[in-house]
Structure formats: C-alpha cells, structure tokens
Design a protein around this motif. Structure first.
Motif, PDB file in Angstrom:
ATOM      1  N   UNK A   1       0.808  -1.235   0.000  1.00  0.00           N
ATOM      2  CA  UNK A   1       0.000   0.000   0.000  1.00  0.00           C
ATOM      3  C   UNK A   1       0.831   1.271   0.000  1.00  0.00           C
ATOM      4  N   UNK A   2       2.002   1.246   0.647  1.00  0.00           N
ATOM      5  CA  UNK A   2       2.854   2.432   0.656  1.00  0.00           C
ATOM      6  C   UNK A   2       3.247   2.844  -0.761  1.00  0.00           C
ATOM      7  N   UNK A   3       3.554   1.862  -1.599  1.00  0.00           N
ATOM      8  CA  UNK A   3       3.908   2.164  -2.983  1.00  0.00           C
ATOM      9  C   UNK A   3       2.691   2.655  -3.758  1.00  0.00           C
ATOM     10  N   UNK A   4       1.545   2.077  -3.462  1.00  0.00           N
ATOM     11  CA  UNK A   4       0.328   2.500  -4.139  1.00  0.00           C
ATOM     12  C   UNK A   4       0.001   3.958  -3.897  1.00  0.00           C
ATOM     13  N   UNK A   5       0.435   4.485  -2.750  1.00  0.00           N
ATOM     14  CA  UNK A   5       0.156   5.880  -2.406  1.00  0.00           C
ATOM     15  C   UNK A   5       1.163   6.842  -3.013  1.00  0.00           C
TER      16      UNK A   5
END
Length: 256
Positions: A144-148
């Motif tokens: 999720x960190x990369x998705x943000x």
C-alpha cells in the motif's frame, strides 16, 4: 513484533521438488577465493535463510548464483536445468529473481516506471499450471505504501520505501525463486515488520525465497530451513527450529 508475527505465521505448506540445487560452488574476487565448495538447495514453496556474519560470503553467494562474478565454478541447476554458463539476464529470464542489498532503484524514474522496467511475460510451471504472475495494481495492493506514491521518483523515497520498490520490481519479473539479500539491514523497525509480513504473505501464495540474513530473530519468523556460512564455508544446515535450539552454533557463527 515477535508476538504479532508469530500469531499470524501460516502453517508450513508441503514442500515440492528442489527449484534450485547448488553443488560445489566456488567463487573468487580476483585471486582471493571467497566461497568453498558450497552446497545448498531450495524447494518449491520454501523459504530458506542463508545466514552468517558480515563477510561470511552471503552476498557473494547470491552474485555467483546470478552469474555476476567473473570467476566462479560449480553446479547450479534451476528448474531442472544447468545454468552455470548463462549470463545474468538469461538467468533472470528463466525466472530467477534477485533483490540486491543496495536496492539499485532508478532514482529519476517514478515508482510505476521502476516497476515497468522489471516486467516480464507471465510464467507457467512445467506441468502447465500458472505461476505467480504480478501486475502493478496487484503489487500496489500488496504494498500500500507504494500504491500511495505511484508517481514519486525513486530518488525521493526513504530507504525502506526503496527496499519495497526493489522487491516489487523483482516480482514484476514473475520469478519462480527470489534471492532476497539482507532485507532487514539498515531499515526502520516498522519496515522490518512489513518486510516480514511480506515474506510470509509471499510464502502463503507459494513463492520460494532464498533469504540472506544475519538477524536470527527475523530469519526465524519467516524461514523453514537455514544454512550458516563462515568464511565461505557451510558450517551448519538444518531447520530454523534446530538452529534456534543450537546455542553452540549460534555463538560460534552468528553472535557478534
């Protein structure tokens, strides 16, 4: 961290046939020999830790497996085929993924562009069943960190975020086996915990991982078996439970 991860660790899946079989591996940097007749194997659906202090030969082993050392000898069979004579890119094309310790993200490319650099075609196992095949959207759900931060340049990310990006980029190559070099080294504790969860989640999906690590606690949370190196020699091999119970081996080859 220990209590959280221990309660969520999945039951060990039945192990398959060896994906990687290494026999009599020797490697040199110039005239200096670093690895001595190393033997190891990794089975399908298994996480194996390659352990030892700094300088024991862990990263050298990974570079030798990827064909990145000019002087090396020994047998390396992957997916049932000998690949000692193959170039690094040929090994990657056959499904051997490598996550280096120094990350090597493209700092001027965005997260999404870094992932596209690693893209390879979907893979199938020899029996025709589909292997783990990843899309950027699946990886953004997994990380999720990369998705943000899909449009953020790699050079504007923290060390832990770059570590995640390097893993995700490797997964875009849909590897059958991942060589993961020192994932807990030099990153914040919260990232270490996320990395542990990631490895367990990959294992639950059937991924196979050879993990270079010197943190016994971290390795114990995610690994099935371990090989312990010291000065380029395998000094111990066995289950993680056996290693955790063997104080003599830990003191001799793992403690500082």
């Amino acid at each position: 961290m220990n209590a959280v991860l221990s309660s969520q660790r999945p039951e060990a899946a039945p192990l398959g046939e060896p994906l990687l079989e290494v026999t009599g591996l020797n490697a040199w940097y110039g005239a200096a020999q670093v690895l001595y007749d190393l033997n190891l194997n990794v089975k399908r659906g298994e996480v194996v830790a390659l352990m030892g202090r700094n300088g024991a030969g862990k990263s050298t082993t990974f570079k030798a497996l990827m064909g990145m050392l000019a002087r090396r000898q020994g047998g390396i069979r992957f997916m049932g085929q000998e690949m000692s004579a193959l170039a690094p890119f040929e090994r990657a094309r056959r499904g051997l993924g490598f996550v280096p310790e120094d990350r090597r993200v493209f700092t001027h490319l965005t997260v999404t562009e870094n992932l596209e650099v690693g893209r390879q075609a979907n893979r199938h196992w020899p029996d025709g069943t589909e292997a783990l095949n990843w899309t950027p959207q699946q990886l953004f759900e997994f990380f999720p960190n990369l998705g943000a931060m899909q449009d953020r340049p790699g050079g504007q990310m923290s060390g832990g975020e770059q570590q995640m990006l390097t893993v995700a980029r490797t997964l875009m190559g849909n590897p059958f086996l991942i060589l993961l070099d020192e994932p807990s080294e030099g990153v914040a504790p919260v990232i270490v915990e996320q990395m542990a969860h990631m490895i367990l989640a990959l294992k639950a999906k059937g991924a196979s991982i050879l993990l270079s690590e010197q943190n016994l606690h971290f390795a114990g949370l995610v690994s099935d078996r371990a090989y312990v190196l010291e000065k380029g020699l395998v000094r111990y091999e066995g289950s993680m439970a056996e290693l955790a119970a063997n104080e003599a081996v830990r003191k001799a080859y793992l403690t500082m």
